[in-house]
Design an enzyme around this catalytic site. Structure first.
Site, PDB file in Angstrom:
ATOM      1  N   GLU A   1      -3.223   4.403   4.309  1.00 22.83           N
ATOM      2  CA  GLU A   1      -3.694   5.133   5.492  1.00 22.83           C
ATOM      3  C   GLU A   1      -4.175   6.541   5.144  1.00 22.83           C
ATOM      4  O   GLU A   1      -4.825   7.195   5.964  1.00 22.83           O
ATOM      5  CB  GLU A   1      -2.565   5.232   6.533  1.00 22.83           C
ATOM      6  CG  GLU A   1      -2.049   3.898   7.078  1.00 22.83           C
ATOM      7  CD  GLU A   1      -0.897   3.332   6.260  1.00 22.83           C
ATOM      8  OE1 GLU A   1      -0.648   3.845   5.143  1.00 22.83           O
ATOM      9  OE2 GLU A   1      -0.252   2.374   6.727  1.00 22.83           O
TER      10      GLU A   1
ATOM     11  N   LYS B   1      -1.757   8.631   3.239  1.00 24.57           N
ATOM     12  CA  LYS B   1      -0.492   9.372   3.205  1.00 24.57           C
ATOM     13  C   LYS B   1      -0.512  10.471   2.152  1.00 24.57           C
ATOM     14  O   LYS B   1      -0.024  11.575   2.364  1.00 24.57           O
ATOM     15  CB  LYS B   1       0.676   8.404   2.913  1.00 24.57           C
ATOM     16  CG  LYS B   1       0.847   7.317   3.944  1.00 24.57           C
ATOM     17  CD  LYS B   1       1.895   6.303   3.540  1.00 24.57           C
ATOM     18  CE  LYS B   1       1.507   5.396   2.386  1.00 24.57           C
ATOM     19  NZ  LYS B   1       0.426   4.435   2.688  1.00 24.57           N
TER      20      LYS B   1
ATOM     21  N   GLY C   1      -0.615   0.080   4.999  1.00 19.22           N
ATOM     22  CA  GLY C   1      -0.726   0.876   3.779  1.00 19.22           C
ATOM     23  C   GLY C   1      -2.109   1.488   3.625  1.00 19.22           C
ATOM     24  O   GLY C   1      -3.042   1.183   4.389  1.00 19.22           O
TER      25      GLY C   1
ATOM     26  N   GLN D   1       3.494   2.352   1.270  1.00 18.49           N
ATOM     27  CA  GLN D   1       3.107   1.180   2.081  1.00 18.49           C
ATOM     28  C   GLN D   1       3.018   1.576   3.567  1.00 18.49           C
ATOM     29  O   GLN D   1       2.732   2.727   3.863  1.00 18.49           O
ATOM     30  CB  GLN D   1       4.092   0.003   1.881  1.00 18.49           C
ATOM     31  CG  GLN D   1       4.013  -0.647   0.513  1.00 18.49           C
ATOM     32  CD  GLN D   1       4.761   0.114  -0.574  1.00 18.49           C
ATOM     33  OE1 GLN D   1       5.921   0.427  -0.420  1.00 18.49           O
ATOM     34  NE2 GLN D   1       4.114   0.389  -1.683  1.00 18.49           N
TER      35      GLN D   1
ATOM     36  N   ARG E   1      -8.759  -4.111  -5.554  1.00 17.03           N
ATOM     37  CA  ARG E   1      -9.208  -5.209  -4.700  1.00 17.03           C
ATOM     38  C   ARG E   1      -9.932  -4.669  -3.469  1.00 17.03           C
ATOM     39  O   ARG E   1      -9.597  -3.597  -2.960  1.00 17.03           O
ATOM     40  CB  ARG E   1      -7.992  -6.017  -4.202  1.00 17.03           C
ATOM     41  CG  ARG E   1      -7.354  -6.864  -5.274  1.00 17.03           C
ATOM     42  CD  ARG E   1      -6.131  -7.596  -4.731  1.00 17.03           C
ATOM     43  NE  ARG E   1      -5.027  -6.691  -4.457  1.00 17.03           N
ATOM     44  CZ  ARG E   1      -3.878  -7.067  -3.892  1.00 17.03           C
ATOM     45  NH1 ARG E   1      -3.702  -8.315  -3.524  1.00 17.03           N
ATOM     46  NH2 ARG E   1      -2.921  -6.207  -3.703  1.00 17.03           N
TER      47      ARG E   1
HETATM   48  P1  GDP Z   1      -2.324   6.169   0.749  1.00 17.85           P
HETATM   49  O1  GDP Z   1      -1.877   5.036  -0.084  1.00 17.85           O
HETATM   50  O2  GDP Z   1      -1.845   6.074   2.166  1.00 17.85           O
HETATM   51  O3  GDP Z   1      -2.017   7.527   0.155  1.00 17.85           O
HETATM   52  O4  GDP Z   1      -3.916   6.054   0.828  1.00 17.85           O
HETATM   53  P2  GDP Z   1      -4.910   5.719  -0.404  1.00 17.85           P
HETATM   54  O5  GDP Z   1      -5.009   6.902  -1.265  1.00 17.85           O
HETATM   55  O6  GDP Z   1      -4.571   4.425  -1.024  1.00 17.85           O
HETATM   56  O7  GDP Z   1      -6.266   5.447   0.388  1.00 17.85           O
HETATM   57  C1  GDP Z   1      -6.829   6.392   1.229  1.00 17.85           C
HETATM   58  C2  GDP Z   1      -8.251   6.688   0.751  1.00 17.85           C
HETATM   59  O8  GDP Z   1      -8.945   7.372   1.766  1.00 17.85           O
HETATM   60  C3  GDP Z   1      -8.307   7.595  -0.461  1.00 17.85           C
HETATM   61  O9  GDP Z   1      -9.408   7.224  -1.242  1.00 17.85           O
HETATM   62  C4  GDP Z   1      -8.511   8.985   0.137  1.00 17.85           C
HETATM   63  O10 GDP Z   1      -9.182   9.879  -0.741  1.00 17.85           O
HETATM   64  C5  GDP Z   1      -9.371   8.652   1.309  1.00 17.85           C
HETATM   65  N1  GDP Z   1      -9.214   9.535   2.490  1.00 17.85           N
HETATM   66  C6  GDP Z   1      -8.088  10.091   2.996  1.00 17.85           C
HETATM   67  N2  GDP Z   1      -8.356  10.736   4.156  1.00 17.85           N
HETATM   68  C7  GDP Z   1      -9.682  10.563   4.384  1.00 17.85           C
HETATM   69  C8  GDP Z   1     -10.563  10.952   5.456  1.00 17.85           C
HETATM   70  O11 GDP Z   1     -10.180  11.578   6.427  1.00 17.85           O
HETATM   71  N3  GDP Z   1     -11.873  10.550   5.341  1.00 17.85           N
HETATM   72  C9  GDP Z   1     -12.338   9.834   4.278  1.00 17.85           C
HETATM   73  N4  GDP Z   1     -13.626   9.492   4.257  1.00 17.85           N
HETATM   74  N5  GDP Z   1     -11.536   9.456   3.271  1.00 17.85           N
HETATM   75  C10 GDP Z   1     -10.224   9.810   3.329  1.00 17.85           C
HETATM   76  P1  IMO Z   2       0.348   2.461  -0.469  1.00 17.03           P
HETATM   77  O1  IMO Z   2       1.619   3.269  -0.633  1.00 17.03           O
HETATM   78  C1  IMO Z   2      -1.523  -1.323   0.623  1.00 17.03           C
HETATM   79  C2  IMO Z   2       0.735  -4.980  -0.236  1.00 17.03           C
HETATM   80  C3  IMO Z   2       0.139  -5.913  -1.264  1.00 17.03           C
HETATM   81  C4  IMO Z   2       0.628  -7.245  -0.714  1.00 17.03           C
HETATM   82  C5  IMO Z   2       2.021  -6.916  -0.195  1.00 17.03           C
HETATM   83  C6  IMO Z   2       3.134  -7.264  -1.174  1.00 17.03           C
HETATM   84  O2  IMO Z   2      -0.726   2.856  -1.382  1.00 17.03           O
HETATM   85  O3  IMO Z   2      -0.041   2.448   0.974  1.00 17.03           O
HETATM   86  P2  IMO Z   2       3.993  -6.094  -3.397  1.00 17.03           P
HETATM   87  O4  IMO Z   2       3.303  -5.830  -4.689  1.00 17.03           O
HETATM   88  O5  IMO Z   2       4.479  -4.858  -2.695  1.00 17.03           O
HETATM   89  O6  IMO Z   2       5.057  -7.146  -3.496  1.00 17.03           O
HETATM   90  O7  IMO Z   2       2.844  -6.741  -2.458  1.00 17.03           O
HETATM   91  O8  IMO Z   2       2.013  -5.512   0.043  1.00 17.03           O
HETATM   92  N1  IMO Z   2       0.928  -3.575  -0.682  1.00 17.03           N
HETATM   93  C7  IMO Z   2       0.145  -2.556  -0.313  1.00 17.03           C
HETATM   94  N2  IMO Z   2      -0.981  -2.526   0.425  1.00 17.03           N
HETATM   95  N3  IMO Z   2      -0.997  -0.165   0.163  1.00 17.03           N
HETATM   96  C8  IMO Z   2       0.139  -0.162  -0.557  1.00 17.03           C
HETATM   97  O9  IMO Z   2       0.766   0.972  -0.928  1.00 17.03           O
HETATM   98  C9  IMO Z   2       0.747  -1.404  -0.865  1.00 17.03           C
HETATM   99  N4  IMO Z   2       1.841  -1.779  -1.559  1.00 17.03           N
HETATM  100  C10 IMO Z   2       1.946  -3.096  -1.431  1.00 17.03           C
HETATM  101  O10 IMO Z   2      -1.261  -5.833  -1.291  1.00 17.03           O
HETATM  102  O11 IMO Z   2      -0.149  -7.622   0.396  1.00 17.03           O
END
Ligand code: GDP
Ligand code: IMO
Ligand code: MG
Length: 433
Positions: free
Chosen positions: A10, A12, A8, A219, A298
C-alpha cells in the site's frame, strides 16, 4: 502504528519513512522478507525487506521484533547493501527471540507450492509459512541459538527429524547438510551478534520515557492468517493487534493506528479479489502505478477501491486515521468506481465483509461512480492544490469508512504528499503533549 489495510504494497514504507523523522524508534513486529517496502529519497530508491523503514535517519533505533521471521542471509546482505551505500546501520537491534528462516523452510515453501499446482497460493517462496509453522510446532530456531554451536546443532537436528519424509526429494541438497548448515548459521551469528538485543525491554524503556515509537506493519489486513482471505493469506497477523505480541507491548501502549491504503487496490498471488479489473482498464492502472512486486517482480493484480473491505479493516485495526497513497495514479480517468457493497451468488446484498470463503469467492462488487479528474496532481502539496473531484473522492472514502484521512500520496517521492487538516492536527498533537 502503521499497518497495511488491503493486500499489501500500500506504500507503508513511504509513510513510515515520513513519520520516522519525528520518532525515536521504528519497530517491525511480524512477517519477514516476503515484505518489500520502498522509499525514494532524492531520486534514490531503497527497498527494505527486513530492516525497518527508519534506517535512513542516521543512528535511528530500528528494531526487528520477536514476531518477525528472519532469513539471516537476506538480513546480512541487506545490512551490507545499505552500508555500501553509506547508510549508518548502527541503530539496528534484532530480537534474540525472533525465529530464523532455515534452508529447509525455503525448500518446503517451494515444494508446497509445486504440490498445490493450480491451487497454489502464490507465496513469495521465501520460507515464511514453514518457518512460522515450526515456531508453532516448537521446533523453531531462534536468533539467540546462533550464538551457541551445541544448542544450534541440537535444535537443527530436532527440527529436521519430523521433516525427513518431506525433505527426501532434497536429500542431496548441500544446504541441508547438518555440518554445513551449522557452520553457515554460526557465521551469521558472528555477523549479527552486535545487533542482537532484548528488544522488548528496549521498547519499554522508550515508551516509559514518553518517547515516540512507530510500529511498522508488513503485508496487509486481507493477508492476515486469521482475518484475511484464508487460505490465500500470509502466515502471520499483519493487523494492528499483532504488534503487541510481535514487539512485546500492551494494547494501551498504542495511541494511534494509521491504515495505509492505495486509492485503488492491488494484490499479488492468488485468492479472491472482488473488485479486480481483469481487462484493459486494469492493465492501464498497472502500468500507470508501476504495479510490479518489490520482492518478486510479479505483476500485481489491480482493481477499484473496495470500501466494504476497507471498512472491515478499519474496524479490525481500530484505525484512527487513513493514509491514501497513489491518488496520482487515478488522474485521467473520466469516471471512478468505488465498491460500496457486494452482491452474492443468489442475489443477496452484502454490506459487511463476508466471513464465508465461498461467499467472498462469488461476491460481485456493487459500485458508485464518482467523477474523475484530468489534472496531473504530482505537484499538489495542500488540499486546495487538488482538483475538486480528487477532494470529493477522498471525502467519499473517509465518510464511508468513518475514519479521517491524514494524508494523500501524489507520487512516489518523499515530498509528494498532501497533508490534510486532520493530518496536520495529528502531527501537531504528539509534539504538544
Ligand atoms: P509497501 O510494501 O506497503 O511499503 O509498498 P511497496 O513499496 O511494495 O509498493 C508501493 C509502491 O508505490 C512503491 O513503488 C512506492 O515507491 C510507490 N508509492 C508510494 N506512494 C506513492 C504515491 O503516492 N504515488 C505513486 N505514484 N507511487 C507511490
Ligand atoms: P509488503 O509488506 C504483497 C502475499 C504473497 C502471497 C501471500 C503468501 O511489501 O506489503 P508468503 O510468502 O507470505 O507466504 O505469501 O502473501 N504477500 C504479499 N503481498 N505485499 C507483501 O508484503 C506480501 N507479503 C506476502 O504474494 O499471496
Ligand atoms: Mg511491498
Amino acid at each position: 502504528m502503521i499497518v497495511g489495510v488491503q493486500w499489501g504494497d500500500e506504500g507503508k514504507g513511504k509513510v513510515v519513512d515520513l513519520l520516522a523523522e519525528r520518532a525515536d524508534a521504528v519497530v517491525r513486529f511480524q512477517g519477514g522478507n516476503n515484505a518489500g517496502h520502498t522509499i525514494i529519497r532524492d531520486g534514490e530508491t531503497f527497498k527494505f525487506h527486513l530492516i525497518p523503514s527508519g534506517i535512513l535517519y542516521p543512528g535511528k533505533t530500528c528494531v526487528i521484533g520477536n514476531g518477525v521471521v528472519i532469513d539471516p542471509k537476506v538480513l546480512t546482505e541487506e545490512i551490507d547493501g545499505l552500508r555500501a551505500r553509506g547508510v549508518d546501520t548502527s541503530g539496528l537491534r534484532i530480537s534474540a527471540n525472533a525465529h530464523l528462516i532455515m534452508p529447509y523452510h525455503l525448500l518446503l515453501d517451494h515444494a508446497g507450492e509445486t504440490r498445490l499446482g493450480k491451487l497454489q497460493i502464490g507465496t513469495t517462496r521465501r520460507g515464511i509459512g514453514p518457518c512460522y509453522a515450526d515456531k508453532a510446532a516448537r521446533l523453531g530456531i531462534r536468533v539467540q541459538d546462533l550464538l551457541d554451536e551445541k544448542i544450534l546443532k541440537k535444535k537443527i537436528t530436532a527440527a529436521l527429524e519430523p521433516k525427513r519424509l518431506s525433505l527426501r526429494p532434497f536429500a542431496k541438497d548441500p544446504s541441508l547438510d547438518l555440518h554445513t548448515m551449522t557452520e553457515e548459521y554460526l557465521t551469521y551469528g558472528h555477523r549479527l551478534e552486535q545487533y542482537i538485543a532484548d528488544t522488548t525491554s528496549l521498547v519499554w524503556d522508550l515508551l516509559d520515557n514518553r518517547r515516540t515509537v512507530i510500529f511498522e506493519g508488513a503485508q496487509g489486513t486481507l493477508l492476515d492468517i486469521d482475518h484475511g482471505t484464508y487460505p490465500f493469506v500470509t502466515s502471520s497477523n499483519p493487523v494492528s493487534g499483532a504488534a503487541t505480541v510481535g514487539a512485546g507491548v500492551g494494547p494501551k501502549d498504542i495511541d494511534e493506528v494509521w491504515g495505509v491504503a492505495k486509492a485503488y487496490v492491488t494484490r499479488v498471488g492468488a485468492g479472491p479479489f472482488p473488485t479486480e479489473l481483469d481487462d484493459e482498464l486494469g492493465e492501464q492502472i498497472r502500468q500507470r502505478g508501476g504495479e510490479f512486486g518489490t520482492t518478486t517482480g510479479r505483476a500485481r493484480r489491480t482493481g477499484w477501491i473496495d470500501l466494504v473491505a476497507l471498512r472491515y479493516a478499519a474496524r479490525i485495526n481500530t484505525l484512527t486515521a487513513l493514509a491514501i497513497t497513489k491518488l496520482d495514479v487515478l488522474s485521467g480517468f473520466d469516471r471512478l468506481h468505488v465498491c460500496t457493497s457486494y452482491r452474492g451468488e443468489e442475489g443477496a446484498e452484502f454490506h459487511a465483509f463476508p466471513y464465508h470463503q465461498s461467499v467472498l469467492h462469488h461476491a460481485r462488487p456493487q459500485y458508485e461512480e464518482l467523477p474523475g479528474w484530468s489534472e496531473d496532481i504530482g505537484e499538489a502539496r495542500t488540499e486546495s492544490d487538488l482538483p475538486q473531484a480528487a477532494r470529493d473522492y477522498l471525502r467519499f472514502v473517509s465518510e464511508f469508512v468513518g475514519v479521517p484521512i491524514v494524508l494523500a500520496g501524489v507520487g512516489p517521492g518523499r515530498e509528494q504528499i498532501v497533508w490534510t487538516r486532520a493530518g496536520e492536527q495529528s502531527l501537531a498533537a504528539p509534539a504538544a503533549a
